[in-house]
Enzyme design. Structure first.
Site, short mmCIF file in Angstrom:
data_model
loop_
_atom_site.label_atom_id
_atom_site.label_comp_id
_atom_site.label_asym_id
_atom_site.label_seq_id
_atom_site.Cartn_x
_atom_site.Cartn_y
_atom_site.Cartn_z
N SER A 97 0.82 -1.20 0.00
CA SER A 97 0.00 0.00 0.00
C SER A 97 0.86 1.26 0.00
CB SER A 97 -0.97 -0.04 1.18
OG SER A 97 -1.88 1.03 1.14
N ASP A 246 -2.16 6.15 -3.41
CA ASP A 246 -1.07 5.40 -2.80
C ASP A 246 -0.67 4.26 -3.74
OD1 ASP A 246 -3.48 4.10 -2.45
OD2 ASP A 246 -2.96 3.25 -0.52
N ASP A 248 -1.32 1.05 -4.03
CA ASP A 248 -2.32 0.12 -4.57
C ASP A 248 -3.63 0.81 -4.91
OD1 ASP A 248 -3.06 0.53 -1.91
OD2 ASP A 248 -3.81 -1.51 -1.66
N ASP A 250 -6.03 2.36 -3.36
CA ASP A 250 -7.29 2.29 -2.62
C ASP A 250 -7.56 3.57 -1.85
OD1 ASP A 250 -5.47 2.00 -0.52
OD2 ASP A 250 -6.46 0.26 0.37
#
Length: 461
Positions: A97, A246, A248, A250
């Site tokens: 992340s 970020d 990933d 999300d």
């Protein structure tokens, strides 16, 4: 739980996070999925340089316990979750992340497209710990004739973007004729968000939009200190808004039309104000801003607090919805927002589109203006071992006991002074104790954070 933290398990590759460890996690997760009748498991990753190595390890571990593996390659975490929901299969996501490039990790997703509940993660962890000596784990392995098959799946990113387009007010956004400055931070969102916003009818200009696991342009965490290039791009392009993800994708954070960073707590409050109605509930973590507290009160909604981390928030939303409560929006001030009627996941692209819908009426600065007026301070205090960590938290506890404030210990030590608050809690993913403070003046916030920091640093020495 000893292994799975607030958002999966993460660590520095080559230290805590090794191919051997990921294989063991995959075997434990795969065996748990198989016990629940799930044979097929999807597997995705973000752009980190160590992603191919660790997804190979994960695929091997899953196949070893008889799971058929569908490899989606690089995809945002919410894109993998959308695939799981559509195909009714669970998944493993190899991602760290927002953590620095040296980190990687594993997040587990259920066949409903949502992060596994705390109870489900505990089942996986029990199996993982029982198999630490490779005994119970060996029992989960299948013979050569029944090992799982591995196949690559194409088109998952395109399907994800297509679903996003069906799920937002595309016409409203297109009619606003917006210019979007986008910084995917070299992460998985670089392969989906530029296309998504263009197909929404926006003019899109980008920075750090090349997938690159070294993250040469900036660190993956989308905080103001890492995003000066995005602010400059907003100003240079005359953009209506800046959006950053970020690693990933999300999460989404924003800049207004002047190139000024917008506090995540303010954008969360604006999204909540636009979606909450009397009788609704919303969920946030113990570091919740007074901004969201105010919005919930003004809307006649209930605010429920959890420990920090999306797993805790998702679990609490599930509980509320099981009770028949409406939870239209929830999340944290770090850009991780959930819209449960869409999907019980954090989705940076979807969150950004919902924010763009608000810009059809007024500029970004005016959207968040009712939710400004607070100053936030965040400090990260490093520790070297568990003894230092214990000493620092002990000092925080003693500091809290001496303070003339209301104490909340749901996750760390939060002191509420009425006009301000401060919180100290250990990170679930890094060797840090984080200190958060909020007040109506920066001096007040810095004083509260500094006093708690000084107490913990003294204990560390």
């Amino acid at each position: 739980m000893e292994i799975f933290g607030s958002s999966g398990v993460r660590g520095v590759v080559g230290e805590e996070m090794t191919p051997e460890f990921v294989t063991r996690v995959a075997r434990a997760a795969g065996a748990t999925f198989r016990a629940d009748g799930e044979r097929v498991v999807a597997l995705g990753r973000d752009t980190r340089r160590t992603g191919p190595m660790l997804t190979d390890a994960a695929a091997a571990g899953l196949a070893a316990v008889g799971c058929d593996v569908r490899r989606l390659d690089v995809i945002p975490t919410p894109g993998l979750q959308a695939y799981c929901d559509a195909e009714a299969v669970p998944a493993m996501m190899v991602t760290a992340s927002h953590n620095p490039p040296a980190y990687n990790g594993v997040k587990l997703v259920g066949a409903d497209g949502c992060e596994l509940s705390r109870a489900a993660l505990e089942r996986v962890e029990e199996r993982l710990l029982a198999g630490h000596a490779d005994t119970a784990a060996s029992d989960d392995r299948v013979d050569w004739a029944t090992v799982g098959e591995v196949e690559r799946v194409d088109g998952a990113r395109r399907r994800y973007v297509d679903e996003l387009l069906r799920s937002v007010d595309r016409e409203r956004i297109a009619d606003a004729d917006l210019t979007v400055a986008l910084d995917p931070g070299h992460g998985a969102g670089a392969l989906t968000s530029p296309d998504f916003f263009r197909r929404l009818g926006c003019r899109v200009v980008t920075v750090n939009a090349q997938p690159d696991g070294h993250f040469p342009g900036r660190d993956p965490e989308p905080v103001a200190a890492n995003l000066p290039d995005l602010g400059a791009l907003v100003r240079a392009a005359g953009a209506d808004v800046g959006i950053a993800h970020d690693g990933d994708a999300d999460r989404a954070v924003f800049f207004d039309e002047t190139g000024s960073y917008l506090e995540g707590d303010a954008t969360l409050a604006a999204l909540a104000a636009a979606n909450l109605e009397p009788g609704d509930a919303t969920v946030s973590a113990v570091n919740v801003s007074q901004r969201l507290v105010d919005v919930a009160e003004e809307c006649g909604a209930d605010l429920k607090l959890t420990p920090i981390g999306s797993t805790h928030i998702v679990t609490r939303i599930r509980e509320l919805r099981a009770e028949g409560r409406s939870v239209p929006v929830a999340g944290e001030g770090n850009g991780g927002v959930l819209f449960p009627p869409y999907r019980l996941t954090r989705d940076g692209a979807y969150t950004a589109a919902r924010f763009l819908e608000l810009l059809a009426d007024r500029p970004a600065s005016e959207v968040v203006e009712p939710h400004t007026g607070y100053e936030n301070v965040r400090l990260n205090l490093h520790y070297d071992d568990v003894e230092e960590r214990a000493a620092m938290l002990g000092a925080a506890e003693a500091h809290a006991a001496d303070a003339d404030a209301e104490l909340n210990t749901i996750d760390g030590y939060r002191l509420d002074f009425g006009d301000a608050w401060v919180l100290a809690r250990p990170s679930g993913t890094e060797p840090l104790v984080r200190v958060y403070a909020e007040a109506k003046s920066r001096d007040r916030a810095e004083t509260l954070a500094g006093a708690l920091e000084a107490a913990m640093l003294a204990a560390r020495e």
